[in-house]
Motif scaffolding. Structure first.
Motif, PDB file in Angstrom:
ATOM      1  N   CYS A 163      -2.448   9.832   6.862  1.00 51.26           N
ATOM      2  CA  CYS A 163      -2.383   8.698   6.977  1.00 51.26           C
ATOM      3  C   CYS A 163      -3.042   8.070   5.368  1.00 51.26           C
ATOM      4  O   CYS A 163      -2.920   7.078   5.430  1.00 51.26           O
ATOM      5  CB  CYS A 163      -3.942   8.102   8.025  1.00 51.26           C
ATOM      6  SG  CYS A 163      -4.000   6.203   8.041  1.00 51.26           S
ATOM      7  N   GLY A 177      -0.509   5.695   3.968  1.00 55.75           N
ATOM      8  CA  GLY A 177      -0.558   4.517   3.332  1.00 55.75           C
ATOM      9  C   GLY A 177      -1.102   3.490   2.361  1.00 55.75           C
ATOM     10  O   GLY A 177      -0.372   2.814   2.567  1.00 55.75           O
ATOM     11  N   SER A 178      -0.970   4.520   1.597  1.00 49.38           N
ATOM     12  CA  SER A 178      -1.344   4.410   0.235  1.00 49.38           C
ATOM     13  C   SER A 178       0.011   4.580  -0.750  1.00 49.38           C
ATOM     14  O   SER A 178       0.369   3.753  -1.343  1.00 49.38           O
ATOM     15  CB  SER A 178      -2.900   5.226  -0.908  1.00 49.38           C
ATOM     16  OG  SER A 178      -1.844   6.360  -0.946  1.00 49.38           O
ATOM     17  N   ALA A 183       0.803   0.462   0.313  1.00 48.26           N
ATOM     18  CA  ALA A 183       0.323  -0.219  -0.405  1.00 48.26           C
ATOM     19  C   ALA A 183       0.719   0.104  -1.261  1.00 48.26           C
ATOM     20  O   ALA A 183       1.283  -1.783  -2.336  1.00 48.26           O
ATOM     21  CB  ALA A 183      -1.441  -0.353  -0.016  1.00 48.26           C
ATOM     22  N   ASN A 199      -1.176   6.063  -5.282  1.00 48.98           N
ATOM     23  CA  ASN A 199      -0.922   7.347  -4.461  1.00 48.98           C
ATOM     24  C   ASN A 199      -1.357   8.047  -4.974  1.00 48.98           C
ATOM     25  O   ASN A 199      -2.051   8.410  -3.536  1.00 48.98           O
ATOM     26  CB  ASN A 199       0.695   7.366  -3.756  1.00 48.98           C
ATOM     27  CG  ASN A 199       0.751   8.114  -2.867  1.00 48.98           C
ATOM     28  OD1 ASN A 199       1.859   8.754  -3.534  1.00 48.98           O
ATOM     29  ND2 ASN A 199       0.078   7.833  -2.220  1.00 48.98           N
ATOM     30  N   ALA A 221      -0.903   5.334  10.110  1.00 50.51           N
ATOM     31  CA  ALA A 221      -0.240   4.556   8.564  1.00 50.51           C
ATOM     32  C   ALA A 221       0.963   3.643   8.952  1.00 50.51           C
ATOM     33  O   ALA A 221       0.613   1.950   7.975  1.00 50.51           O
ATOM     34  CB  ALA A 221      -0.072   5.468   7.662  1.00 50.51           C
ATOM     35  N   ASN A 222       1.794   3.919   9.632  1.00 48.59           N
ATOM     36  CA  ASN A 222       2.800   2.487   9.760  1.00 48.59           C
ATOM     37  C   ASN A 222       1.993   1.528  10.712  1.00 48.59           C
ATOM     38  O   ASN A 222       2.997   0.342  10.514  1.00 48.59           O
ATOM     39  CB  ASN A 222       4.067   3.247  10.684  1.00 48.59           C
ATOM     40  CG  ASN A 222       4.971   4.821  10.204  1.00 48.59           C
ATOM     41  OD1 ASN A 222       5.066   4.614   8.718  1.00 48.59           O
ATOM     42  ND2 ASN A 222       5.017   5.713  10.746  1.00 48.59           N
ATOM     43  N   MET A 250      -0.341   0.464  10.388  1.00 53.75           N
ATOM     44  CA  MET A 250      -1.451  -0.659   9.656  1.00 53.75           C
ATOM     45  C   MET A 250      -0.847  -1.285   9.083  1.00 53.75           C
ATOM     46  O   MET A 250      -0.757  -2.549   8.679  1.00 53.75           O
ATOM     47  CB  MET A 250      -2.654   0.610   8.701  1.00 53.75           C
ATOM     48  CG  MET A 250      -3.998   1.038   9.059  1.00 53.75           C
ATOM     49  SD  MET A 250      -4.942   1.876   8.268  1.00 53.75           S
ATOM     50  CE  MET A 250      -3.855   2.658   7.531  1.00 53.75           C
ATOM     51  N   PHE A 251       0.046  -0.869   8.997  1.00 56.63           N
ATOM     52  CA  PHE A 251       1.277  -2.067   7.549  1.00 56.63           C
ATOM     53  C   PHE A 251       2.738  -2.588   8.833  1.00 56.63           C
ATOM     54  O   PHE A 251       3.259  -2.982   8.318  1.00 56.63           O
ATOM     55  CB  PHE A 251       1.398  -1.293   6.642  1.00 56.63           C
ATOM     56  CG  PHE A 251       1.122  -0.848   5.823  1.00 56.63           C
ATOM     57  CD1 PHE A 251       0.440  -1.346   4.523  1.00 56.63           C
ATOM     58  CD2 PHE A 251      -0.044   0.047   5.997  1.00 56.63           C
ATOM     59  CE1 PHE A 251      -0.651  -1.374   4.035  1.00 56.63           C
ATOM     60  CE2 PHE A 251      -1.182   1.041   4.430  1.00 56.63           C
ATOM     61  CZ  PHE A 251      -1.021  -0.395   3.712  1.00 56.63           C
ATOM     62  N   SER A 298       7.369   8.474   9.097  1.00 48.43           N
ATOM     63  CA  SER A 298       7.353   7.269   8.060  1.00 48.43           C
ATOM     64  C   SER A 298       8.448   7.337   6.650  1.00 48.43           C
ATOM     65  O   SER A 298       8.777   7.817   6.427  1.00 48.43           O
ATOM     66  CB  SER A 298       5.978   7.611   7.878  1.00 48.43           C
ATOM     67  OG  SER A 298       5.790   5.540   6.667  1.00 48.43           O
TER      68      SER A 298
END
Length: 240
Positions: free
Chosen positions: A21, A25-26, A29, A45, A110-111, A113-114, A190
């Protein structure tokens, strides 16, 4: 590691899920914050991964050893067979399943969250000869760092040392240092900055296995015996 296997597997599952994640996630972002600047994206990252990995090792290490990586678990078993220490063969299989499942869940988290499609298949093809060499080197170095510290009574430094190695390998390897089959499989799910296409993932995992055996051989030659913590002179003890 005296915790029951169920607790250790939970730690490995949650720890690997959080690691993936963090990585994915990073990456998402970074691609949103710095579009068109891959160098800055990689810096964002890698920095996030370094800090996150160090914290995860500190949190989950006392429960399961914080392997978060099937090749680390496998090498732990291989090195401990003669002395009867480390994981059993059954534990290694269980750890690998928990780690891989956690890696997939981490990518999905992570997917989500964004606000992306929860379950995706990556289309980012990374497979080249240079990338495979990079994965061999990154994984061999990771194994050497972890088990050198363990065999010389300096395991307490693992959080900082492992995170530092992965952070450095992000930049000096062409593959950006996956060095982990569970993380590699997780990143398949992802289709983002940190993703890897399934066809490339198979080659990466093969290279990681070769790297793990290379790191194992190096540790076995350099440190053939297991040093106890009492045999290591720390700066504090040396001062007295």
């Amino acid at each position: 590691m005296s915790a029951p296997l169920t607790r250790r597997l939970l730690a490995e599952f949650v720890g690997t899920a959080l690691l993936v994640c963090i990585v994915v996630g990073s990456g998402i972002a970074a691609s949103q914050l710095s579009p068109g600047d891959p160098g800055l994206q990689l810096l964002q990252n890698s920095t996030t991964t370094v800090f996150g990995l160090a914290v995860l090792i500190l949190v989950f290490g006392p429960v399961s050893g914080a392997h978060l990586n099937p090749v680390v678990s496998a090498v732990d078993w291989l090195l401990g067979r003669r002395a009867g220490t480390g994981l059993t063969g059954r534990d290694v299989i269980a750890y690998a399943c928990a780690q891989t499942g956690g890696g997939i869940i981490g990518a999905v988290m992570a997917n989500l969250m964004f606000d992306q499609t929860p379950l995706q298949l990556a289309t980012h093809h990374r497979i080249t000869g240079g990338h495979l060499i990079g994965e061999i080197l990154a994984t061999a170095g990771l194994i050497a760092v972890i088990f050198t510290l363990a065999r010389t009574g300096r395991a307490a430094l693992s959080a900082a040392a492992v995170a530092a190695w992965i952070g450095a390998a992000y930049w000096f390897t062409s593959s950006t240092s996956f060095a982990n089959p569970a993380v590699t499989i997780g990143r398949v799910f992802s289709d983002t900055f940190a993703g890897i296409a399934p066809a490339s993932a198979a080659g990466f995992i093969a290279a990681q296995l070769i790297g793990a055996l290379t790191g194992l051989a190096l540790v076995s030659v350099l440190y053939p015996g297991t040093a106890s913590a009492a045999d290591v002179v720390t700066p504090h003890r040396a001062a007295h």
